[in-house]
Design a protein around this motif. Structure first.
Motif, PDB file in Angstrom:
ATOM      1  N   ASN A  11      45.680  70.649  29.253  1.00 19.13           N
ATOM      2  CA  ASN A  11      46.872  70.955  28.465  1.00 19.13           C
ATOM      3  C   ASN A  11      48.035  71.238  29.393  1.00 19.13           C
ATOM      4  O   ASN A  11      47.867  71.455  30.580  1.00 19.13           O
ATOM      5  N   GLU A  46      32.960  65.359  15.083  1.00 20.78           N
ATOM      6  CA  GLU A  46      33.791  64.225  15.491  1.00 20.78           C
ATOM      7  C   GLU A  46      33.112  63.453  16.620  1.00 20.78           C
ATOM      8  O   GLU A  46      32.252  63.975  17.315  1.00 20.78           O
ATOM      9  N   ASP A  99      36.911  64.034  19.573  1.00 19.67           N
ATOM     10  CA  ASP A  99      37.770  63.600  18.474  1.00 19.67           C
ATOM     11  C   ASP A  99      38.805  62.598  18.995  1.00 19.67           C
ATOM     12  O   ASP A  99      39.903  62.962  19.390  1.00 19.67           O
ATOM     13  N   MET A 101      40.733  60.682  17.591  1.00 18.69           N
ATOM     14  CA  MET A 101      42.026  60.645  16.897  1.00 18.69           C
ATOM     15  C   MET A 101      42.980  61.692  17.485  1.00 18.69           C
ATOM     16  O   MET A 101      44.167  61.450  17.599  1.00 18.69           O
ATOM     17  N   SER A 102      42.447  62.839  17.857  1.00 22.20           N
ATOM     18  CA  SER A 102      43.278  63.912  18.429  1.00 22.20           C
ATOM     19  C   SER A 102      43.253  63.920  19.951  1.00 22.20           C
ATOM     20  O   SER A 102      44.144  64.463  20.587  1.00 22.20           O
ATOM     21  N   MET A 103      42.203  63.350  20.531  1.00 21.93           N
ATOM     22  CA  MET A 103      42.051  63.246  21.991  1.00 21.93           C
ATOM     23  C   MET A 103      42.033  64.598  22.704  1.00 21.93           C
ATOM     24  O   MET A 103      42.734  64.818  23.685  1.00 21.93           O
ATOM     25  N   TRP A 104      41.188  65.517  22.193  1.00 18.70           N
ATOM     26  CA  TRP A 104      40.963  66.753  22.940  1.00 18.70           C
ATOM     27  C   TRP A 104      40.263  66.343  24.237  1.00 18.70           C
ATOM     28  O   TRP A 104      39.186  65.746  24.202  1.00 18.70           O
ATOM     29  N   THR A 134      45.895  75.180  17.962  1.00 19.01           N
ATOM     30  CA  THR A 134      45.447  74.634  16.685  1.00 19.01           C
ATOM     31  C   THR A 134      45.456  73.115  16.671  1.00 19.01           C
ATOM     32  O   THR A 134      44.727  72.489  15.909  1.00 19.01           O
ATOM     33  N   GLU A 135      46.278  72.491  17.522  1.00 14.74           N
ATOM     34  CA  GLU A 135      46.322  71.034  17.636  1.00 14.74           C
ATOM     35  C   GLU A 135      46.111  70.640  19.085  1.00 14.74           C
ATOM     36  O   GLU A 135      46.470  71.377  20.002  1.00 14.74           O
ATOM     37  N   ALA A 136      45.541  69.453  19.261  1.00 14.75           N
ATOM     38  CA  ALA A 136      45.282  68.957  20.611  1.00 14.75           C
ATOM     39  C   ALA A 136      46.594  68.776  21.368  1.00 14.75           C
ATOM     40  O   ALA A 136      47.593  68.350  20.780  1.00 14.75           O
ATOM     41  N   GLU A 138      49.434  67.084  23.369  1.00 11.88           N
ATOM     42  CA  GLU A 138      49.882  65.691  23.314  1.00 11.88           C
ATOM     43  C   GLU A 138      49.612  65.000  24.641  1.00 11.88           C
ATOM     44  O   GLU A 138      49.830  65.561  25.716  1.00 11.88           O
ATOM     45  N   LYS A 139      49.136  63.777  24.554  1.00 11.64           N
ATOM     46  CA  LYS A 139      48.853  62.984  25.749  1.00 11.64           C
ATOM     47  C   LYS A 139      49.963  61.971  25.962  1.00 11.64           C
ATOM     48  O   LYS A 139      50.457  61.366  25.020  1.00 11.64           O
TER      49      LYS A 139
END
Length: 172
Positions: A11, A46, A99, A101-104, A134-136, A138-139
Motif C-alpha cells: 500500500n 475470493e 481477489d 477484482m480488487s487486487m489486494w 476497507t478497500e484495496a 489502488e494499483k
C-alpha cells in the motif's frame, strides 16, 4: 520445523500494515492462504494466487487456489503444494494476490525456520501491525518504455493530422 512469515500489505500509506505468524513446514500453500485471509480479516471466498518472487519482488511462477485453465496448461495448486516445497533458505519471497477484482497484493517473506515450541498451537499469530483499509490500495500499472518511443517524439509526424497524410502518393 516451524516457518515464521511476515506478510506485508502493498500500500501507499505512511503506516506499515503487516502480520507475523508461524506455521508448520508440512502445511500446504492453501493453509498459508487461509492464515493470511484470516489474519487480515478477509472472508476467504475470493480467487487468490501466490507467485514465486526474487529478491527484487519480481513476479514468477504461479501457485493458484483453483485450476482455471480448462486443462490447457499445467497448474500448480495450493492444496497440492507444501510450504517446504515452495519456500526455503534459497526461496524466501512470495507475492500473494487476493481477489483479482480488487487486487489486494501482499509481500510474503519467510523470516526464519525454527524448532517446534512445546505448548504452542500452530498456526500462531505472533504480531499485528496496522489496520487493513476497507478497500484495496489502488494499483498503478505502467508499461516499460518502448525503445522506439523517443524516435516518434522527435519526428514532426502527427497521427491526428489526417489531412496531411497524403495516401495517394504511396498507394499501389
Amino acid at each position: 520445523m516451524i516457518y515464521r512469515f511476515r506478510v506485508i500489505l502493498d500500500n501507499d500509506t505512511k503506516e506499515d500494515i503487516f502480520r507475523d505468524f508461524e506455521m508448520r513446514e508440512n502445511d500446504t500453500m492453501e493453509d498459508l492462504h487461509n492464515v493470511i485471509t484470516q489474519c487480515f480479516g478477509f472472508e476467504g471466498n475470493e480467487m487468490a494466487s501466490f507467485y514465486l518472487s526474487d529478491d527484487e519482488w519480481n513476479q514468477g511462477a504461479e501457485i493458484s487456489l483453483f485450476d482455471m485453465s480448462d486443462g490447457l496448461n499445467e497448474v500448480r495448486l495450493m492444496n497440492e503444494t507444501s510450504l517446504s516445497d515452495t519456500v526455503h533458505e534459497d526461496q524466501t519471497k512470495l507475492i500473494y494476490v487476493y481477489d483479482f477484482m480488487s487486487m489486494w497484493t501482499f509481500f510474503v517473506e519467510l523470516a526464519e525456520i525454527v524448532e517446534v515450541a512445546e505448548g504452542v498451537d500452530y498456526p500462531n499469530l505472533m504480531y499485528v501491525q496496522g489496520q487493513v483499509p476497507t478497500e484495496a490500495p489502488e494499483k498503478v500499472f505502467e508499461a516499460e518504455k518502448d525503445e522506439f518511443e523517443d524516435d516518434l517524439e522527435d519526428d514532426d509526424f502527427n497521427i491526428d493530422d489526417y489531412d496531411n497524410l497524403d495516401f495517394e502518393e504511396n498507394w499501389n
